[in-house]
Design a protein around this motif. Structure first.
Motif, PDB file in Angstrom:
ATOM      1  N   SER A  71     -48.015 -48.112 -53.126  1.00 17.16           N
ATOM      2  CA  SER A  71     -48.467 -46.761 -53.481  1.00 17.16           C
ATOM      3  C   SER A  71     -48.596 -45.901 -52.248  1.00 17.16           C
ATOM      4  O   SER A  71     -48.236 -44.720 -52.252  1.00 17.16           O
ATOM      5  CB  SER A  71     -49.816 -46.861 -54.217  1.00 17.16           C
ATOM      6  OG  SER A  71     -50.271 -45.586 -54.549  1.00 17.16           O
ATOM      7  N   LEU A  72     -49.097 -46.499 -51.200  1.00 17.18           N
ATOM      8  CA  LEU A  72     -49.274 -45.745 -49.966  1.00 17.18           C
ATOM      9  C   LEU A  72     -47.911 -45.366 -49.380  1.00 17.18           C
ATOM     10  O   LEU A  72     -47.723 -44.261 -48.841  1.00 17.18           O
ATOM     11  CB  LEU A  72     -50.092 -46.547 -48.949  1.00 17.18           C
ATOM     12  CG  LEU A  72     -51.598 -46.705 -49.264  1.00 17.18           C
ATOM     13  CD1 LEU A  72     -52.245 -47.630 -48.262  1.00 17.18           C
ATOM     14  CD2 LEU A  72     -52.271 -45.348 -49.273  1.00 17.18           C
ATOM     15  N   ALA A  73     -47.006 -46.292 -49.468  1.00 17.22           N
ATOM     16  CA  ALA A  73     -45.660 -45.997 -48.930  1.00 17.22           C
ATOM     17  C   ALA A  73     -45.046 -44.839 -49.689  1.00 17.22           C
ATOM     18  O   ALA A  73     -44.440 -43.945 -49.090  1.00 17.22           O
ATOM     19  CB  ALA A  73     -44.780 -47.244 -49.033  1.00 17.22           C
ATOM     20  N   HIS A  74     -45.184 -44.879 -50.989  1.00 17.46           N
ATOM     21  CA  HIS A  74     -44.677 -43.779 -51.799  1.00 17.46           C
ATOM     22  C   HIS A  74     -45.365 -42.482 -51.418  1.00 17.46           C
ATOM     23  O   HIS A  74     -44.728 -41.423 -51.305  1.00 17.46           O
ATOM     24  CB  HIS A  74     -44.902 -44.094 -53.282  1.00 17.46           C
ATOM     25  CG  HIS A  74     -44.482 -42.977 -54.183  1.00 17.46           C
ATOM     26  ND1 HIS A  74     -43.126 -42.590 -54.326  1.00 17.46           N
ATOM     27  CD2 HIS A  74     -45.198 -42.145 -54.982  1.00 17.46           C
ATOM     28  CE1 HIS A  74     -43.044 -41.575 -55.159  1.00 17.46           C
ATOM     29  NE2 HIS A  74     -44.319 -41.290 -55.592  1.00 17.46           N
ATOM     30  N   TYR A  75     -46.695 -42.572 -51.207  1.00 14.77           N
ATOM     31  CA  TYR A  75     -47.478 -41.368 -50.851  1.00 14.77           C
ATOM     32  C   TYR A  75     -47.018 -40.826 -49.504  1.00 14.77           C
ATOM     33  O   TYR A  75     -46.818 -39.611 -49.336  1.00 14.77           O
ATOM     34  CB  TYR A  75     -48.967 -41.723 -50.814  1.00 14.77           C
ATOM     35  CG  TYR A  75     -49.840 -40.596 -50.259  1.00 14.77           C
ATOM     36  CD1 TYR A  75     -50.079 -39.448 -51.025  1.00 14.77           C
ATOM     37  CD2 TYR A  75     -50.360 -40.668 -48.955  1.00 14.77           C
ATOM     38  CE1 TYR A  75     -50.851 -38.428 -50.501  1.00 14.77           C
ATOM     39  CE2 TYR A  75     -51.140 -39.655 -48.449  1.00 14.77           C
ATOM     40  CZ  TYR A  75     -51.395 -38.525 -49.227  1.00 14.77           C
ATOM     41  OH  TYR A  75     -52.150 -37.496 -48.707  1.00 14.77           O
ATOM     42  N   TYR A  76     -46.825 -41.742 -48.572  1.00 16.54           N
ATOM     43  CA  TYR A  76     -46.391 -41.293 -47.254  1.00 16.54           C
ATOM     44  C   TYR A  76     -45.037 -40.582 -47.340  1.00 16.54           C
ATOM     45  O   TYR A  76     -44.790 -39.607 -46.604  1.00 16.54           O
ATOM     46  CB  TYR A  76     -46.291 -42.465 -46.288  1.00 16.54           C
ATOM     47  CG  TYR A  76     -47.651 -43.099 -45.972  1.00 16.54           C
ATOM     48  CD1 TYR A  76     -48.800 -42.307 -45.948  1.00 16.54           C
ATOM     49  CD2 TYR A  76     -47.745 -44.460 -45.687  1.00 16.54           C
ATOM     50  CE1 TYR A  76     -50.001 -42.903 -45.658  1.00 16.54           C
ATOM     51  CE2 TYR A  76     -48.969 -45.042 -45.389  1.00 16.54           C
ATOM     52  CZ  TYR A  76     -50.121 -44.252 -45.379  1.00 16.54           C
ATOM     53  OH  TYR A  76     -51.328 -44.806 -45.106  1.00 16.54           O
ATOM     54  N   THR A  77     -44.183 -41.094 -48.183  1.00 16.74           N
ATOM     55  CA  THR A  77     -42.851 -40.484 -48.343  1.00 16.74           C
ATOM     56  C   THR A  77     -42.979 -39.068 -48.855  1.00 16.74           C
ATOM     57  O   THR A  77     -42.356 -38.137 -48.342  1.00 16.74           O
ATOM     58  CB  THR A  77     -41.993 -41.317 -49.303  1.00 16.74           C
ATOM     59  OG1 THR A  77     -41.899 -42.652 -48.798  1.00 16.74           O
ATOM     60  CG2 THR A  77     -40.604 -40.720 -49.454  1.00 16.74           C
ATOM     61  N   ILE A  78     -43.791 -38.901 -49.827  1.00 14.93           N
ATOM     62  CA  ILE A  78     -43.972 -37.570 -50.418  1.00 14.93           C
ATOM     63  C   ILE A  78     -44.610 -36.643 -49.409  1.00 14.93           C
ATOM     64  O   ILE A  78     -44.228 -35.482 -49.283  1.00 14.93           O
ATOM     65  CB  ILE A  78     -44.836 -37.667 -51.687  1.00 14.93           C
ATOM     66  CG1 ILE A  78     -44.144 -38.552 -52.749  1.00 14.93           C
ATOM     67  CG2 ILE A  78     -45.114 -36.288 -52.269  1.00 14.93           C
ATOM     68  CD1 ILE A  78     -42.762 -38.054 -53.170  1.00 14.93           C
ATOM     69  N   VAL A  79     -45.598 -37.181 -48.677  1.00 16.69           N
ATOM     70  CA  VAL A  79     -46.271 -36.361 -47.660  1.00 16.69           C
ATOM     71  C   VAL A  79     -45.259 -35.907 -46.611  1.00 16.69           C
ATOM     72  O   VAL A  79     -45.283 -34.762 -46.154  1.00 16.69           O
ATOM     73  CB  VAL A  79     -47.426 -37.162 -47.022  1.00 16.69           C
ATOM     74  CG1 VAL A  79     -47.940 -36.448 -45.770  1.00 16.69           C
ATOM     75  CG2 VAL A  79     -48.543 -37.381 -48.007  1.00 16.69           C
ATOM     76  N   GLU A  80     -44.412 -36.825 -46.228  1.00 22.03           N
ATOM     77  CA  GLU A  80     -43.433 -36.486 -45.199  1.00 22.03           C
ATOM     78  C   GLU A  80     -42.514 -35.382 -45.720  1.00 22.03           C
ATOM     79  O   GLU A  80     -42.193 -34.444 -44.997  1.00 22.03           O
ATOM     80  CB  GLU A  80     -42.644 -37.729 -44.821  1.00 22.03           C
ATOM     81  CG  GLU A  80     -41.663 -37.496 -43.675  1.00 22.03           C
ATOM     82  CD  GLU A  80     -40.926 -38.763 -43.275  1.00 22.03           C
ATOM     83  OE1 GLU A  80     -40.086 -38.686 -42.391  1.00 22.03           O
ATOM     84  OE2 GLU A  80     -41.250 -39.850 -43.855  1.00 22.03           O
ATOM     85  N   GLN A  81     -42.087 -35.519 -46.933  1.00 23.50           N
ATOM     86  CA  GLN A  81     -41.173 -34.514 -47.500  1.00 23.50           C
ATOM     87  C   GLN A  81     -41.883 -33.162 -47.608  1.00 23.50           C
ATOM     88  O   GLN A  81     -41.298 -32.122 -47.284  1.00 23.50           O
ATOM     89  CB  GLN A  81     -40.693 -34.967 -48.891  1.00 23.50           C
ATOM     90  CG  GLN A  81     -39.815 -36.193 -48.869  1.00 23.50           C
ATOM     91  CD  GLN A  81     -39.489 -36.697 -50.275  1.00 23.50           C
ATOM     92  OE1 GLN A  81     -39.946 -36.143 -51.286  1.00 23.50           O
ATOM     93  NE2 GLN A  81     -38.614 -37.740 -50.333  1.00 23.50           N
ATOM     94  N   ALA A  82     -43.135 -33.209 -48.064  1.00 24.43           N
ATOM     95  CA  ALA A  82     -43.854 -31.942 -48.216  1.00 24.43           C
ATOM     96  C   ALA A  82     -44.105 -31.293 -46.869  1.00 24.43           C
ATOM     97  O   ALA A  82     -44.044 -30.069 -46.721  1.00 24.43           O
ATOM     98  CB  ALA A  82     -45.194 -32.210 -48.910  1.00 24.43           C
ATOM     99  N   THR A  83     -44.272 -32.136 -45.881  1.00 24.57           N
ATOM    100  CA  THR A  83     -44.531 -31.604 -44.540  1.00 24.57           C
ATOM    101  C   THR A  83     -43.282 -30.931 -44.017  1.00 24.57           C
ATOM    102  O   THR A  83     -43.345 -29.853 -43.416  1.00 24.57           O
ATOM    103  CB  THR A  83     -44.961 -32.747 -43.606  1.00 24.57           C
ATOM    104  OG1 THR A  83     -46.110 -33.384 -44.145  1.00 24.57           O
ATOM    105  CG2 THR A  83     -45.248 -32.238 -42.208  1.00 24.57           C
ATOM    106  N   ILE A  84     -42.135 -31.576 -44.263  1.00 25.13           N
ATOM    107  CA  ILE A  84     -40.873 -31.016 -43.794  1.00 25.13           C
ATOM    108  C   ILE A  84     -40.622 -29.696 -44.489  1.00 25.13           C
ATOM    109  O   ILE A  84     -40.204 -28.715 -43.874  1.00 25.13           O
ATOM    110  CB  ILE A  84     -39.733 -32.024 -44.040  1.00 25.13           C
ATOM    111  CG1 ILE A  84     -39.952 -33.277 -43.155  1.00 25.13           C
ATOM    112  CG2 ILE A  84     -38.364 -31.390 -43.756  1.00 25.13           C
ATOM    113  CD1 ILE A  84     -38.968 -34.399 -43.464  1.00 25.13           C
TER     114      ILE A  84
END
Length: 1397
Positions: free
Chosen positions: A1378-1391
């Motif tokens: 779940s955290l990995a998925h969250y980190y992925t989304i966070v990274e995309q949103a940050t970009i």
């Protein structure tokens, strides 16, 4: 007054009225048979102790008298000083008859020996001498034991105490003569007449010596016949000589011999020597009187012989020769020569009258004789046998018998008049009344010994019953009933007269040469002869005696003396002509306070109108012989006036020896002495009432005759009218008053009443007065004069008498004529109304004789101007006792005007206190009376009298203040609050005013009359009132008194709201500190509410109060400045900083108090703890009790954190959830105390559910930063291992999901923590973000979001370390994904955010 005493005497009866004499009866049976036909006359005699005339002797004024009748002898020992107990003995000798004069008494050093002679026996009684009966020489008791007290212990059957006289069978002794004596060695000798002439001498050995009885016979032949056994009288041998039978015997012991004198039938006097047993002298008595041959040849009868011995004259013999139709007394002196030969020296021959001689006595100077005249009336006379004028006998005025008829006025009730006459003092003995009553009842039943009042009732019942029993008609007129009353009462009265006459039969004379006392012994009682005053002597003398008077001690001038005697003769003529009806006119006028002069004039009119015997003309002729009637009247009036200016309260020095003072205190104090003294006063008053009455009538006659009688000019007529007649009327009223007092019976008063009266009088500081000693007399009923004499006057009079004597009191001798004359004179002075002394009314007041005292004052009021104020005062005392307070007040007020002029009132105003001594006498008087009224309990009268006294204290501020204080006090006691306040304001003394103010506050507060207390204006006293109420409020119990509320009302009434608020706040503070009860807490809440209301009434700028001091530093009245209440040294004063309280501060205190009350209402046991608890402590207590609403409110008021409340409620929920049904019912109680916004009506709804719902509602109602209350609740639940409710988790995670995660981690709840993180990550990513309070999920355009990485790292670490658990491993992997998925989304949103930026 000159108090001149004539040569005559007057008889005064000394019998005690109230009861019969109580005799101790003893019977002696000598074992002989009665002799037929033997009967002797009753006889009597007396014995006096040798030291009876000595003041300091135990036998002073003490004597024994006896009487015989048949086989009985009665012996009575009496004292004129003290009452003797067990003093009466009645001895009966079976089958024997006492010889007349057969009682002989003799005293030795240790004993009193009584020798009795009967017709067959002789007896001896040995009794202790009074001087050997008492352990101490000082006898201080009011009563003493008589020598007869232990007579019952004597064995009178002992052969040594009696002997049977040898006698010839069938022959009776020819004479009743007897004599007896005790020799120096204690042997008793009895001399009796022998049948054959001469005499027999019976000798008994001494009572304490064993021996035999001897009998010897003395005869003219001088041959002595001695017999010890087998004695044969001379008559049996034929040697008879009846002519020398003794008719009277007398014995005298001289030196070593005893001489027996016998006056025989042959008219010869024989003298025998007992020692030599021979006749020493024979003297023919007929040689000393002219008689004829028939007298010489006849045998004498009735001759009497008496002896008298004195150191100056030696032995004198008195012989009475009873010759038919004449009698003669011869007095001889015994003369002895060298060769033991004796002869008689003739001193005097005295011729007697033809009356029957009963008895006579011989003294060293006089012959006293007692006769019965032809009318059976007693006649007593005496004469000096050496110095007499033509054989003139001196008179003795014997007591006349009671009147044969009772005069009843038209306005008098017959029954009351007869009762008053029968029971008047000195008229009838109780014995005569009892015998008459017994006969009147026809002996139906024996009457027991009755009291005087009981006897009076019995007589009334008996006569009235007889009257009612004789009535046959049912109706008759009042006059007929009156006639019936007179008939039956006169019948009973006649019966009483008969028995009184029988008891008054004279038997003997008894003379005590030691005291010169002369007594007349009668059948039923004894009387005393007292000297007669000159005026009484002249008025009572018979016409023959009065005409033979040549001089009088009233006047030295012979012409003046003749005028006085002529005037008295005229008075006697007036008195003899005054009938009973006329006398009643005068009596009625005196009783009803009418003019005596007018009454005398009315009587004179009647005399003039009915002068059929020309009595007035005879009087007028006699008046012509009086040269100066005005002078003669003035002499008589002056002689009768007892007015004196001399000091009437004698005082013996305290330095006198104790024995002297004790004996003086008892002198003439016995019941007989009291009766005799007071009867003498009464007798004199009665005589002088008649004297003044007749003189007043005679003076009216003088005025009527005018110039027809020589008056020496018109000036004397005017003097008589203006001076003598008013003086005579004054004396008549005065003597009427004394006579009334002498006959007025006192009232028996219970001792407790006397004590209460004495206590009341003690406030007058008169309780030490001699006139206020309580009555302890044993004589009852007494007249008021007897009461006065016995308790008061006697000691004063004795002091007066002996204070004037120069002889040392230890050597003083008692002379009855002198003492009784002085006592009667002084007592009359004390009773005299115009003398300044006031002891008599004072005594009546002190002994509760209120009715008599009122009558006394009524009788003297119109004419006596002495002691007017004192009389008004004691009359006021009477009114107080009878409950007539307003009359008493008027009397006290009237007496005040005489305070400075009368001794009694001056003594009343005396005081030992220096402050009062400086006060004016009239103010002192008012103070005493005010104390008296206060002690009696009459506050209304105290107020009135104090108001009257205020003008007297116009210049005396201290007294005025005291009076105002009294007025205030009693108005306040009576509930007159307004008048009490007015008196308070008028008090000139500020300190007294303050005391009164303090008392007003306290009393009105105790009575709950607070409206009056608050509404008084208190001009210039406002601060003092406040100070008083404050000090009282701080000094007394809060729950008993409501001084704070009073002070609150006081300030509110004056619109001083800040003060009112301060008072109530202080009240509330003390209640919380001192009264830790539910009621106290309730009052505290009310106090704080009242204080808040007061401040709200003030402008906000002034809505503050000063913080009241703590209770320990209040300055309470009476506290020590150095010590605390437990005695420890108090700390020094500490300076305090003043603290100001505003309305908000009061509101805080109110909230705290309210919470305390709520707790106490919920749990009364917690009230004591809650009373002093602080806000923090109260929160804990409220939480513990389940009162969460109150706890939350208190926390908010004092800005306290709510954590403890939520933790407490959470714990309650836990307990309910896991305790099952046990705590459900109890839970509803505290749940009901907390209000919920909605009600669940589901049937399955439980207390646990309600508790959780309450917790939920509180969490909703009291949001906090970071949901700290949720956190503390969850922490509490988790700490107890309780699963978290979904609503709680949802509520907390919506606010602080990170905090919830940390709690999970703290309690190792890894799986819920993983689920929470997964949900939180999903929410951030947009899935259920609203449940975590996230407004917009993670996106490039949304606000920044975050994760609790530290907590998540801790969670991952914990899962990683515990991968051995497959579940943990699974959770770990799932969380990582779940955290990995969250980190992925966070990274995309940050970009994207960066790109868009």
């Amino acid at each position: 007054m000159a108090a001149a005493v004539e040569r005559s005497f007057i008889e005064i009866c000394g019998f005690e009225r109230e009861t019969l004499q109580r005799f101790r009866d003893i019977t002696v049976n000598p074992g002989v048979n009665a002799l037929p036909g033997v009967r002797y006359a009753d006889s009597a005699g007396g014995f006096y102790y040798e030291e009876s005339g000595k003041l300091l002797s135990v036998t002073s004024n003490r004597f024994i008298h006896w009487s015989t009748s048949g086989d009985t002898v009665q012996l009575v020992e009496q004292s004129l000083d003290t009452n003797l107990l067990n003093n009466s003995l009645r001895l009966k000798i079976v089958n024997c008859t006492l010889l007349p004069g057969g009682v002989h008494i003799q005293e030795t050093y240790n004993h009193v020996i009584i020798l009795l002679v009967t017709n067959q026996t002789v007896h001896r009684l040995v009794l202790p001498h009074p001087s050997r009966m008492y352990r101490s020489e000082l006898v201080t008791e009011l009563q003493m034991q008589s020598i007869f007290t232990d007579v019952g212990k004597l064995n009178l059957r002992d052969p040594s105490t009696y002997f049977v006289i040898p006698a010839v069978p069938g022959q009776v002794p020819p004479s009743s003569a007897s004599a007896a004596w005790v020799s120096g060695d204690g042997e008793a000798h009895f001399a009796v007449a022998s049948v054959a002439g001469g005499m027999l001498i019976v000798r008994l050995p001494a009572h304490d010596v064993q021996g035999s009885v001897s009998v010897l016979e003395l005869k003219q032949s001088s041959v002595v016949q001695r017999f010890l056994a087998g004695w044969m009288p001379t008559a049996m041998r034929g040697d008879q000589s009846p002519s020398d039978v003794p008719l009277s015997l007398a014995v005298r012991q001289l030196e070593s011999d005893t001489f027996i004198f016998a006056l025989c039938q042959d008219h010869k006097l024989r003298m025998w020597s007992y020692k030599d047993q021979m006749c020493l002298m024979v003297a023919d008595m007929l040689e000393y009187m002219p008689v004829n041959r028939d007298v010489r040849s006849s045998l004498g009868q009735g001759h009497k012989l008496r002896l008298s011995f004195s150191s100056s004259t030696g032995l004198c013999l008195g012989v009475y020769l009873n010759i038919p139709k004449r009698g003669q007394f011869c007095v001889f002196q015994l003369v002895s020569t060298e060769s033991n030969r004796f002869s008689l020296d003739h001193i005097s021959s005295l011729f007697a009258t033809q009356e029957t001689l009963v008895d006579f006595s011989l003294t060293s100077t006089d012959v006293w004789a007692l006769w019965l005249d032809d009318e059976n009336q007693t006649v007593v006379k005496y004469i000096n046998f050496e110095h007499n004028t033509a054989g003139q006998w001196n008179q003795v005025f014997v007591q006349p018998p009671p009147e044969e008829e009772v005069n009843i006025g038209e306005d008098q009730d017959p029954r009351e008049t007869y009762l008053e006459t029968l029971f008047s003092p000195g008229r009838f003995t109780a014995s005569a009344l009892l015998k008459a009553l017994q006969i009147y009842r026809r002996g139906a039943e024996r009457i027991a010994d009755l009291s005087w009042e009981a006897l009076k009732k019995e007589v009334t019942v008996a006569v009235e019953s007889e009257l009612q029993g004789s009535v046959t008609e049912y109706e008759f007129s009042q006059e007929e009933y009156r006639q019936l009353q007179v008939e039956f009462w006169s019948k009973f009265y006649a019966c009483c007269l008969q028995y009184q006459e029988d008891l008054s039969a004279p038997l003997a004379l008894h003379i005590n040469p030691c005291t010169s006392t002369v007594c007349l012994l009668k059948k039923g009682f004894m009387s005393f002869l007292v000297p007669c005053f000159a005026v009484d002597h002249l008025y009572l003398s018979s016409d023959d005696n009065l005409s033979s008077e040549e001089e009088t001690p009233l006047a030295e001038d012979p012409d003046v003396a003749r005028d006085v005697l002529q005037l008295v003769q005229c008075l006697r003529m007036v008195g003899e002509s005054v009938s009973g009806e006329m006398a009643y006119i005068i009596e009625k006028a005196l009783e009803h306070l009418q003019s005596p002069e007018c009454a005398a004039e009315q009587v004179l009119e009647i005399l003039l109108a009915n002068d059929n015997d020309n009595v007035i003309e005879d009087i007028q002729n006699k008046l012509q012989d009086i040269r100066n009637p005005v002078n003669a009247m003035a002499i008589l009036l002056r002689e009768m006036d007892y007015e004196t200016e001399a000091e009437m309260e004698g005082n013996l020095a305290a330095a006198q020896p104790l024995g002297v003072r004790v004996n003086l205190s008892q002198l003439y104090g016995s019941s007989p002495a009291v009766a005799v003294v007071c009867q003498a006063v009464c007798q004199s008053a009665m005589t002088r009432v008649l004297f003044c009455r007749d003189l007043l009538i005679l003076q009216q006659l003088y005025l009527r005759l005018g110039d027809h009688v020589y008056l020496g000019g018109g000036g004397q007529l005017l003097q008589m009218q203006q001076d003598l007649i008013p003086r005579t009327a004054y004396l008549l009223c005065s003597y009427y008053l004394v006579r009334w007092a002498s006959q007025c019976l006192s009232t028996a008063v219970p001792l407790d009443t006397l004590d209460a009266n004495l206590q009341h009088l003690s406030v007058l500081e008169l309780s030490d007065s001699p006139a206020l000693s309580p009555n302890k007399s044993v004589l009852s009923p007494q007249t008021v004069v007897e009461l006065f004499y016995q308790n008061v006057a006697r000691r004063v009079i004795v002091s007066q008498i002996y204070a004037q004597q120069n002889t040392p009191l230890s050597q003083a001798a008692l002379n009855w004529p002198q003492m009784i004359s002085a006592i009667v004179g002084y007592l009359s002075q004390h009773l005299w109304p115009s003398n300044p002394g006031f002891l008599f009314p004072e005594c009546l007041m002190g002994n509760c004789q209120y009715t008599q005292l009122q009558e006394y004052i009524r009788l003297i009021s119109p004419w006596c101007q002495v002691n007017v104020g004192s009389c008004r005062f004691v009359l006021g005392q009477c009114y107080l006792a009878t409950g007539e307070g307003h009359k008493a007040l008027q009397c006290f007020q009237e007496a005040a005007t005489e305070v400075e002029r009368e001794n009694f009132l001056l003594r009343l105003t005396g005081t030992e206190e220096e402050e009062e001594a400086a006060t004016a006498p009239r103010l002192q008087y008012y103070n005493k009376v005010l104390r008296l009224l206060e002690d009696v309990g009459l506050p209304e009268l105290v107020i009135q009298l104090a108001t009257m006294a205020i003008p007297e204290a116009a210049n005396d501020v201290r007294s005025q203040a005291a009076l105002r204080t009294r007025i205030f006090k009693h108005h306040l006691d009576l509930g007159h609050n307004s008048q009490a306040y007015e008196a308070l304001t008028q008090n000139p003394d500020s300190s007294r005013q303050l005391d009164c103010l303090r008392q007003l506050v306290v009393v009105l507060c105790e009575r709950a009359q607070l409206r009056d207390l608050v509404q008084f204006p208190y001009v210039n006293l406002h601060d003092e009132v406040v100070s008083i109420i404050e000090s009282r409020a701080r000094a007394v119990d809060l729950m008993t008194h409501n001084y704070y509320e009073l002070l609150y009302a006081f300030h509110i009434n004056r619109h001083n709201y800040r003060k009112a608020g301060t008072v109530m706040f202080e009240y509330g503070m003390r209640l919380g500190r001192e009264v830790r009860t539910r009621h106290g807490l309730q009052k505290q809440v009310n106090c704080y509410l009242a204080a808040m209301n007061c401040l709200r009434l003030i402008r906000p700028d002034y809505a503050w109060i000063v913080q009241p001091a703590s209770g320990g530093v209040y300055e309470r009245p009476g506290t020590s400045p150095k010590r605390s209440h437990d005695g420890e040294s108090a700390a020094g004063p500490v300076s305090r900083q003043i603290e100001i309280l505003e309305l908000k501060d009061l509101e805080k205190e109110y909230t705290l108090a309210r919470s305390r009350l709520t707790l106490a209402q919920h749990d009364p046991a917690a009230a004591a703890i809650a009373g002093s608890a602080s806000a923090v402590e109260m929160v804990a207590l409220l939480v513990q009790a389940g009162l969460y609403d109150s706890a939350l409110s208190l926390c908010q008021t004092f800005q306290l954190p709510l954590n403890s409340v939520f933790e407490g409620l959470a714990f309650k929920c836990i307990k309910l959830q896991y305790n099952g049904e046990a705590g459900q019912n109890e839970a509803w109680n505290w749940l009901a105390a907390n209000q919920l916004s909605s009600v669940i009506t589901t049937k399955e709804y439980s207390a646990t559910d309600e508790a959780w719902r309450l917790l939920s509602s509180y969490l909703d109602s009291y949001p906090s930063q970071n949901a700290q209350y949720h956190r503390c609740v969850i922490n509490k639940l988790l700490s107890h291992g309780v699963p978290l409710p979904d609503w709680l988790v949802n509520g907390y995670k919506a606010v602080d999901a990170a905090g919830l995660l940390r709690l999970y981690l703290n309690f190792d709840l890894l799986e819920p923590a993983v689920e929470l993180v997964l949900e939180y990550v999903d929410a951030l990513l947009g899935k259920g973000h609203q449940y975590f309070g996230i407004e917009r999920p993670l996106s490039a355009t949304a606000p920044l979001v975050w994760l609790p990485y530290v907590s998540i790292d801790q969670l991952l670490q914990a899962l990683h370390e515990n991968q051995a658990n497959t579940n943990n491993s699974r959770l770990y992997n799932k969380l990582q994904e779940s955290l990995a998925h969250y980190y992925t989304i966070v990274e995309q949103a940050t970009i994207r955010r960066q790109k868009s930026a």
